[in-house]
Design a protein around this motif. Structure first.
Motif, PDB file in Angstrom:
ATOM      1  N   PRO A  76      46.627  35.648  45.890  1.00 35.75           N
ATOM      2  CA  PRO A  76      46.279  35.891  47.299  1.00 35.75           C
ATOM      3  C   PRO A  76      45.584  37.233  47.496  1.00 35.75           C
ATOM      4  N   GLY A  77      44.418  37.189  48.150  1.00 37.15           N
ATOM      5  CA  GLY A  77      43.675  38.399  48.461  1.00 37.15           C
ATOM      6  C   GLY A  77      42.850  38.951  47.315  1.00 37.15           C
ATOM      7  N   ALA A  78      42.907  38.302  46.120  1.00 33.36           N
ATOM      8  CA  ALA A  78      42.186  38.825  44.953  1.00 33.36           C
ATOM      9  C   ALA A  78      40.707  38.468  45.030  1.00 33.36           C
ATOM     10  N   LEU A  79      39.867  39.392  44.618  1.00 37.78           N
ATOM     11  CA  LEU A  79      38.428  39.169  44.508  1.00 37.78           C
ATOM     12  C   LEU A  79      38.094  39.022  43.028  1.00 37.78           C
ATOM     13  N   VAL A  80      37.785  37.793  42.610  1.00 37.21           N
ATOM     14  CA  VAL A  80      37.526  37.501  41.204  1.00 37.21           C
ATOM     15  C   VAL A  80      36.017  37.463  40.967  1.00 37.21           C
ATOM     16  N   VAL A  81      35.548  38.262  40.008  1.00 37.05           N
ATOM     17  CA  VAL A  81      34.130  38.327  39.659  1.00 37.05           C
ATOM     18  C   VAL A  81      33.984  37.903  38.201  1.00 37.05           C
ATOM     19  N   HIS A  82      33.045  36.982  37.949  1.00 38.45           N
ATOM     20  CA  HIS A  82      32.863  36.441  36.591  1.00 38.45           C
ATOM     21  C   HIS A  82      32.646  37.551  35.563  1.00 38.45           C
ATOM     22  N   ALA A  83      31.773  38.504  35.868  1.00 43.74           N
ATOM     23  CA  ALA A  83      31.453  39.563  34.910  1.00 43.74           C
ATOM     24  C   ALA A  83      32.688  40.376  34.539  1.00 43.74           C
ATOM     25  N   GLU A  84      33.580  40.591  35.484  1.00 38.83           N
ATOM     26  CA  GLU A  84      34.784  41.371  35.201  1.00 38.83           C
ATOM     27  C   GLU A  84      35.761  40.574  34.326  1.00 38.83           C
ATOM     28  N   ILE A  85      35.803  39.255  34.546  1.00 36.87           N
ATOM     29  CA  ILE A  85      36.649  38.408  33.703  1.00 36.87           C
ATOM     30  C   ILE A  85      36.131  38.419  32.263  1.00 36.87           C
ATOM     31  N   ILE A  86      34.817  38.318  32.102  1.00 34.59           N
ATOM     32  CA  ILE A  86      34.219  38.344  30.760  1.00 34.59           C
ATOM     33  C   ILE A  86      34.488  39.694  30.091  1.00 34.59           C
ATOM     34  N   ALA A  87      34.386  40.784  30.853  1.00 34.72           N
ATOM     35  CA  ALA A  87      34.674  42.106  30.291  1.00 34.72           C
ATOM     36  C   ALA A  87      36.110  42.186  29.785  1.00 34.72           C
ATOM     37  N   HIS A  88      37.026  41.498  30.472  1.00 35.27           N
ATOM     38  CA  HIS A  88      38.423  41.448  30.039  1.00 35.27           C
ATOM     39  C   HIS A  88      38.566  40.658  28.736  1.00 35.27           C
ATOM     40  N   LEU A  89      37.774  39.581  28.575  1.00 30.32           N
ATOM     41  CA  LEU A  89      37.904  38.698  27.425  1.00 30.32           C
ATOM     42  C   LEU A  89      37.156  39.200  26.188  1.00 30.32           C
ATOM     43  N   GLU A  90      36.077  39.953  26.386  1.00 33.64           N
ATOM     44  CA  GLU A  90      35.217  40.332  25.264  1.00 33.64           C
ATOM     45  C   GLU A  90      35.945  41.025  24.110  1.00 33.64           C
ATOM     46  N   PRO A  91      36.878  41.947  24.367  1.00 35.63           N
ATOM     47  CA  PRO A  91      37.580  42.568  23.226  1.00 35.63           C
ATOM     48  C   PRO A  91      38.556  41.621  22.533  1.00 35.63           C
ATOM     49  N   ARG A  92      38.856  40.492  23.179  1.00 34.37           N
ATOM     50  CA  ARG A  92      39.919  39.618  22.686  1.00 34.37           C
ATOM     51  C   ARG A  92      39.403  38.362  21.995  1.00 34.37           C
ATOM     52  N   LEU A  93      38.172  37.958  22.317  1.00 39.89           N
ATOM     53  CA  LEU A  93      37.658  36.689  21.821  1.00 39.89           C
ATOM     54  C   LEU A  93      36.240  36.839  21.271  1.00 39.89           C
ATOM     55  N   ALA A  94      35.878  35.930  20.366  1.00 36.89           N
ATOM     56  CA  ALA A  94      34.502  35.868  19.883  1.00 36.89           C
ATOM     57  C   ALA A  94      33.572  35.501  21.031  1.00 36.89           C
ATOM     58  N   ARG A  95      32.316  35.916  20.933  1.00 34.32           N
ATOM     59  CA  ARG A  95      31.373  35.710  22.027  1.00 34.32           C
ATOM     60  C   ARG A  95      31.152  34.226  22.326  1.00 34.32           C
ATOM     61  N   TYR A  96      31.142  33.393  21.286  1.00 32.12           N
ATOM     62  CA  TYR A  96      30.863  31.980  21.559  1.00 32.12           C
ATOM     63  C   TYR A  96      32.000  31.294  22.320  1.00 32.12           C
ATOM     64  N   LYS A  97      33.159  31.940  22.390  1.00 31.66           N
ATOM     65  CA  LYS A  97      34.279  31.369  23.137  1.00 31.66           C
ATOM     66  C   LYS A  97      34.265  31.763  24.608  1.00 31.66           C
ATOM     67  N   LEU A  98      33.447  32.741  24.976  1.00 29.92           N
ATOM     68  CA  LEU A  98      33.472  33.246  26.347  1.00 29.92           C
ATOM     69  C   LEU A  98      32.926  32.200  27.310  1.00 29.92           C
ATOM     70  N   PRO A  99      33.625  31.927  28.421  1.00 32.43           N
ATOM     71  CA  PRO A  99      33.131  30.951  29.405  1.00 32.43           C
ATOM     72  C   PRO A  99      31.786  31.383  29.973  1.00 32.43           C
ATOM     73  N   LYS A 100      30.925  30.412  30.214  1.00 29.70           N
ATOM     74  CA  LYS A 100      29.593  30.719  30.731  1.00 29.70           C
ATOM     75  C   LYS A 100      29.564  30.788  32.258  1.00 29.70           C
ATOM     76  N   GLU A 101      30.582  30.235  32.902  1.00 32.95           N
ATOM     77  CA  GLU A 101      30.655  30.356  34.359  1.00 32.95           C
ATOM     78  C   GLU A 101      32.114  30.297  34.800  1.00 32.95           C
ATOM     79  N   THR A 102      32.336  30.779  36.018  1.00 30.91           N
ATOM     80  CA  THR A 102      33.675  30.781  36.606  1.00 30.91           C
ATOM     81  C   THR A 102      33.610  30.098  37.957  1.00 30.91           C
ATOM     82  N   CYS A 103      34.541  29.188  38.178  1.00 30.63           N
ATOM     83  CA  CYS A 103      34.661  28.505  39.468  1.00 30.63           C
ATOM     84  C   CYS A 103      36.026  28.822  40.057  1.00 30.63           C
TER      85      CYS A 103
END
Length: 496
Positions: A441-468
């Motif tokens: 509730p009240g959160a503002l989710v931005v795709h680029a910020e989610i990817i920045a969170h995932l990049e140190p944890r996952l290989a690039r080919y695993k990163l989602p290409k879009e967020t819905c």
């Protein structure tokens, strides 16, 4: 101590001066006698380092013939070779090293990127140019010589434990399907941490006395030039459909210059029938097949353009060494034309997942059939089609991507109440990940910020290409997320 005569050792005695391997990046070449000597020297090196039978020897490096030498030396010495996927994130790579517990790690610049201590693959290559070889006892073909890591649906990578008997059967299976002879020359662009790059593109030519050319990576224009080069005389090339499409899209693509090819072999992802027929119309056989880390080469189409055209999209038939069944939800055999889960048995099938007894047990039926998790159908003549995957895995650019792994990496994210990842069709990569999020509730989710969170944890080919963003995820009465329904919703949204 008696000399060990594996397939390489046999060819070194039958045709010592014949070309066996070329490292295209460095220009180094090996006859069968020279390659056999290099493996013998590598055996001595590993022994001098104190390696004992059963120890693991890992690599973290881009393609080179030295990696094939290292694996063959491990097989002769009773060691287990562990090629690591350099495309993974540093954290993922270190997790695999913790799991394998290798005595030695050889690598190139990827070692520093991943923060891993290891020995230089360049120094290994130099050591293989000098010194005395070490003879070994005859190989126990049932002894494991390889661990290939494949991601699990739980998000924990699993090490597929493979023996020389398993790998020999893949060499036999593909050799029959691919019309491999002593004149065959394989061009290998595929990464040598995958079964295609390390086994399918190397063991069949070694078995038959042909040659393999190792490339340091796929570049469409460069690969085309090499396939056209009559001095290289490339006869066999293995790639995923996305790579084949990239070859066709090159401005320099001229099918009449590729007449020396026996065929281009594709696998690892669905191949659209229209794309297959376009190759056939150009006079080139584009041969689909099906294989996996756990079972090597399983199915393949015939090298005949008319036969391929009649069943474009089929993965082909099984070899005599491969037993297959298609079963329904109760384990009963499906009739031709009826879809069900593909089960496999044979000397090509792996023995166990490394240090995963529970997952090993669940992967096999009580009478020894391996659950592939793939949904398949076959016709009356024994040709197979892979039509779906039992699990949620999708394939992006030939790489397996498991949604559970991505979802686990987002667990506890302060902006996310819950999420799910599904594979969506993509013209370039075959499939890409779409991340569906229920925000807090009240959160503002931005795709680029989610990817920045995932990049140190996952290989690039695993990163989602879009967020819905959605208000809620569709669930069954028992609370399981209905990913099929979720995918349908996303497809409808994309079409509107």
């Amino acid at each position: 101590m008696s000399a060990s005569v594996d397939h390489l050792g046999l060819q070194a005695r039958l045709q010592p001066t014949r070309l066996a391997a070329v490292d295209l990046a460095s220009g180094r070449r090996w006859t069968y006698a020279a390659l056999d000597l290099a493996v013998g020297r590598c055996v001595r090196l590993l022994t001098d380092y104190g390696c004992q039978p059963g120890d693991r020897v890992a690599s973290l490096a881009r393609n080179s013939v030295d990696l094939a030498v290292l694996h063959l030396a491990c097989a002769r010495t009773g060691l287990i070779y562990v090629p690591l996927n350099w495309r993974l994130s540093p954290a993922e790579i270190r997790d695999l090293i913790d799991d394998a517990e290798p005595r030695l790690v050889f690598g190139d610049a990827e070692l520093a990127r991943a923060g891993v201590n290891g020995l230089s693959i360049t120094e290994l290559a130099e050591a293989l140019e000098r010194g005395e070889p070490r003879a070994t006892d005859p190989i126990d073909r049932g002894r494991p010589s390889l661990i290939l890591y494949t991601s699990g649906t739980s998000g924990r990578p699993k090490g597929v434990l493979l023996s020389e008997r398993n790998l020999d059967q893949t060499a036999l299976n593909f050799g029959r399907l691919g019309r491999v002879t002593h004149d065959s020359v394989f061009l290998n662009d595929a990464p040598m941490f995958h079964v295609i790059g390390l086994i399918t593109s190397i063991r069949p030519p070694l078995l038959h006395g042909g040659a393999f050319l190792v490339s340091d990576g796929f570049d469409p224009a460069r690969t085309l030039r090499r396939m056209e080069d009559t001095t290289l005389a490339v006869s066999h090339y293995f790639c995923v459909p996305q790579m084949a499409a990239a070859l066709r899209s090159q401005p320099s693509f001229a099918p009449e210059k590729l007449g020396g090819l026996t065929a281009i072999f594709t696998g690892g992802a669905p191949h659209p029938a229209a794309d297959i027929r376009a190759w056939l119309d150009d006079g080139l056989a584009i041969v689909d097949g099906f294989g996996m880390s756990e079972a090597g080469t399983v199915f393949g189409m015939p090298i005949d353009r008319e036969a391929i055209a009649a069943r474009a999209g089929s993965a082909g038939v099984a070899m005599p060494g491969v037993a297959s069944r298609i079963v329904d939800g109760e384990g009963g055999d499906c009739s031709p034309g009826q879809a069900g889960e593909l089960l496999l048995k044979g000397e090509n099938v792996f023995s166990a997942y490394w240090r995963r007894p529970a997952e090993t047990q669940s992967a096999f039926t009580e009478d020894g059939w391996f659950h592939t998790g793939d949904i398949a159908v076959r016709d009356e003549d024994g040709f197979h089609w892979l039509i779906d995957r039992k699990k949620d895995m999708f394939i992006s650019g030939g790489e397996n991507v498991y949604p559970a792994e991505i979802e686990a990496a987002l667990a506890g994210h302060p902006l996310i109440a819950e999420c799910a990842v599904v594979g969506m069709p993509d013209a370039r990569w075959g499939e890409v990940g779409c991340l569906v999020i229920v925000p807090r509730p009240g959160a503002l989710v931005v795709h680029a910020e989610i990817i920045a969170h995932l990049e140190p944890r996952l290989a690039r080919y695993k990163l989602p290409k879009e967020t819905c963003l959605v208000a809620a995820l569709p669930r069954t009465g028992t609370g399981k997320i209905q990913k099929g329904q979720l995918k349908d919703m996303l497809l409808q949204r994309a079409a509107s």
